[in-house]
Scaffold this active site. Structure first.
Site, PDB file in Angstrom:
ATOM      1  N   TYR A 141       0.841  -1.211   0.000  1.00 41.50           N
ATOM      2  CA  TYR A 141       0.000   0.000   0.000  1.00 41.50           C
ATOM      3  C   TYR A 141       0.869   1.251   0.000  1.00 41.50           C
ATOM      4  O   TYR A 141       0.706   2.141  -0.835  1.00 41.50           O
ATOM      5  CB  TYR A 141      -0.912  -0.029   1.226  1.00 41.50           C
ATOM      6  CG  TYR A 141      -1.915   1.097   1.281  1.00 41.50           C
ATOM      7  CD1 TYR A 141      -2.864   1.268   0.277  1.00 41.50           C
ATOM      8  CD2 TYR A 141      -1.930   1.982   2.354  1.00 41.50           C
ATOM      9  CE1 TYR A 141      -3.796   2.291   0.335  1.00 41.50           C
ATOM     10  CE2 TYR A 141      -2.871   3.004   2.426  1.00 41.50           C
ATOM     11  CZ  TYR A 141      -3.795   3.158   1.412  1.00 41.50           C
ATOM     12  OH  TYR A 141      -4.713   4.178   1.475  1.00 41.50           O
ATOM     13  N   ARG A 182     -11.121  -2.205   9.566  1.00 45.75           N
ATOM     14  CA  ARG A 182     -10.561  -0.972  10.119  1.00 45.75           C
ATOM     15  C   ARG A 182     -11.163  -0.705  11.493  1.00 45.75           C
ATOM     16  O   ARG A 182     -12.245  -1.177  11.823  1.00 45.75           O
ATOM     17  CB  ARG A 182     -10.776   0.192   9.153  1.00 45.75           C
ATOM     18  CG  ARG A 182      -9.749   0.114   8.034  1.00 45.75           C
ATOM     19  CD  ARG A 182      -9.765   1.317   7.161  1.00 45.75           C
ATOM     20  NE  ARG A 182     -10.845   1.253   6.198  1.00 45.75           N
ATOM     21  CZ  ARG A 182     -10.952   2.072   5.160  1.00 45.75           C
ATOM     22  NH1 ARG A 182     -10.053   2.999   4.957  1.00 45.75           N
ATOM     23  NH2 ARG A 182     -11.947   1.954   4.318  1.00 45.75           N
TER      24      ARG A 182
END
Ligand code: UDP
Length: 312
Positions: A141, A182
């Site tokens: 990422y 998350r």
């Protein structure tokens, strides 16, 4: 716009349409969700194409702006799909930049605070180059977005494309995926079910959470600006994950206990945006308090059709 069916993308579609723009949205639904765009069905200002922007494509007709939001963004998702994450930051960004170049359109890259890695400077200012492990599990990422930033600057320098780069810090709000791993949806989901709230590590690591409406306002202002270098967008209110868990416990009234789990590799210890640049050049700063934003988000998750909130 790529990533139009995503959490932030769908809110940005709403804002653009409210400002009088017509939006052509792309998404391959890898992490996006058609329900995020359901309310725009039949709206003449919106058109949608299911497409993976890693594959090149053409757009007919005039284009004023190209907004590249497509990416996996949750650590759980990019740990599971590192190659797709690198692809959308590289090939995906290249294809979107090409559309902007062909149409002489503005371009905006949504980059990330992860460009700073596990930062050694605090709070993070745009001129800090970061502390990224280039071969760790988060590198797919971090490096994908760092490459995307480099490619965006190259298109500006070589082709004169009018580019913007937003470095987005942790954002939360309605339309997040409940199960994307998350911390915001995870804690709310667990709290609403009375299940143990999973704190990774000892919970002393910090994050700064920005409500999606505020973030989208910053993105919109940035697309209209001539700033070519990255601009941080986030809320400077910094909390430990433990403190954050406590706030969610209080707001949901849950009796859920905390459960400590191992900290993922290279999890940044501290993160807080310096937003001086956004304040100065965009006249922007977050307006929604954490309390109000969390209430809206909790309310959204509670109103989801029952399967999403059925006991897991
Ligand atoms: N986290 C946690 N419990 C969870 C999910 C995440 O304690 O169930 C922690 C995670 O280790 C990190 C912070 O919360 O320190 C924010 O994680 P998130 O995945 O939301 O985003 P990140 O900022 O790491 O990209």
């Amino acid at each position: 716009m790529s990533g139009a069916a995503g959490f932030i993308g769908s809110h940005l579609c709403d804002r653009l349409i409210a400002e009088g723009h017509a939006v052509l949205g792309y998404d391959n639904y890898m992490t996006g969700d058609a329900r995020n765009l359901q309310h725009l069905e039949g709206n003449p200002a919106f058109e949608f194409r299911e497409w993976d922007v890693c594959r090149s494509f053409k757009v007919d007709g005039p284009v004023d702006g190209v907004l590249h939001l497509a990416s996996l963004a949750s650590p759980k998702d990019y740990f599971e799909h590192p190659i797709e994450t690198l692809d959308v930051g590289s090939a995906g960004t290249r294809n979107m930049l090409e559309i902007a170049r062909q149409h002489d359109a503005r371009f905006m890259l949504t980059s990330t605070s992860e460009c700073y890695g596990d930062p050694l400077e605090h709070p993070q200012v745009e001129t800090y180059w970061g502390n990224v492990n280039p071969v760790g599990v988060r590198s797919c990422y971090d490096e994908s977005k760092r490459y995307a930033e480099a490619l965006t600057m190259a298109y500006h320098r070589v082709h004169g494309v009018r580019t913007n780069i937003a470095r987005i810090f942790n954002t939360y709000g309605p339309r997040m995926q409940l199960k994307d791993g998350r911390v915001v949806p995870a804690f709310i989901d667990q709290a609403l079910h009375g299940e143990p709230m999973t704190v990774f590590g000892d919970g002393t690591q910090t994050r700064s959470f920005c409500y999606v409406q505020d973030l989208v306002d910053g993105l919109y202002r940035l697309t209209l600006s001539d700033e070519r270098y990255p601009v941080n967008l986030g809320n400077p209110l910094e909390l430990t994950i433990l403190e954050f868990a406590k706030r969610i416990r209080r707001l949901t009234g849950t009796t859920a206990q905390l459960e400590f789990k191992p900290l993922p590799q290279d999890d940044p210890k501290r993160r807080q945006p310096n937003i001086g640049k956004a304040r100065k050049i965009l006249g922007w700063e977050p307006k929604v308090s954490l309390e109000d934003g969390l209430k809206e988000t909790i309310d959204y998750f509670q109103r989801l059709p029952s399967p999403a909130l059925a006991p897991s």
